[in-house]
Design a protein around this motif. Sequence first.
Motif, short mmCIF file in Angstrom:
data_model
loop_
_atom_site.label_atom_id
_atom_site.label_comp_id
_atom_site.label_asym_id
_atom_site.label_seq_id
_atom_site.Cartn_x
_atom_site.Cartn_y
_atom_site.Cartn_z
N LYS A 1 0.83 -1.21 0.00
CA LYS A 1 0.00 0.00 0.00
C LYS A 1 0.86 1.26 0.00
N LYS A 2 0.40 2.27 -0.72
CA LYS A 2 1.11 3.54 -0.75
C LYS A 2 0.57 4.48 0.31
N PHE A 3 1.47 5.27 0.89
CA PHE A 3 1.06 6.27 1.87
C PHE A 3 0.21 7.34 1.18
N GLN A 4 -0.85 7.77 1.89
CA GLN A 4 -1.78 8.74 1.32
C GLN A 4 -1.82 10.01 2.15
N ASN A 5 -2.24 11.09 1.51
CA ASN A 5 -2.40 12.35 2.20
C ASN A 5 -3.56 12.26 3.21
N ASN A 6 -3.46 13.04 4.28
CA ASN A 6 -4.47 13.06 5.34
C ASN A 6 -4.69 11.68 5.95
N GLU A 7 -3.60 11.02 6.25
CA GLU A 7 -3.65 9.67 6.81
C GLU A 7 -2.54 9.51 7.85
#
Length: 268
Positions: free
Chosen positions: A113-119
């Motif tokens: 999984k890729k890191f996401q914004n606002n997480e």
Amino acid sequence: GDHRDLHLSLRRQRQMCIRDSKLCSEMQKYSKSKSDNEIKFMKDAGTLVKAGMTTAFDSIKEGVKQSTVAGKIHNTLIAGNEKTQMGGEYAGLGLILASGQSASASHLTPSEKKFQNNEGTIIEIGGVKHRYHCPLSRTIYIGNPDNKIADTLKITNEGIEKALEKTEPGNSCHDVAVAFWSVLEKYGLEKESRAGYSIGIGYPPDWGEHTLSIRKNEKTILKPNVTYHLMCGMWMDTWGLELSESVRVTDTGYELLTSVSRDLHIVN
């Protein structure tokens, strides 16, 4: 040498514990104080875990895979770098990393999984030297955290400070636990799992020594050079955060085995 003999002895004790639950319960009444050499190994492990967490802080960015970051962290923990001037060893517990809703559960491992914004991302790692561990947990957020995460982290940090204030010879694990939970109760928060456990030498699948737990009604008395992992994970319905410290009981109070800010690490 001496270390190998000690390792083999401890492994035999663990195997005996598994076979004999009565022996295990007797061993758990006593919390082993570490020697000066053992404390040095754990502080060396603390140097490595600080470097590993710094790698995490520097590597987690929007669009980067969790597995990519995990590989970089492992490289730092095992190979070391210019700051550590030493390498480490594999840990008794695997690298723990989870983001977003997955962070609401404990002990999840990295994925593609890729890191996401606002997480938010929780991460728990351990530095290891001569099989002695120094675990550390921190929380990272990409973007602007909402109030519930920021406020809960501040409350958790306040609880950690109160628990540390009660960490001194003669106090019990119960005393430390009550200090931590009193802060949560003041703000209306709940935590069902324990808040810590003994650490030191370890092999997979664990880095805990199984001699004490930071929980209410645990009467084990703290002594100088007892070491424990003050593990304050807060796992909610759809999110979570983790903060922890590896702690040494001193003659008059406590000492942290590594030094990394407990503030929410924000990535913009």
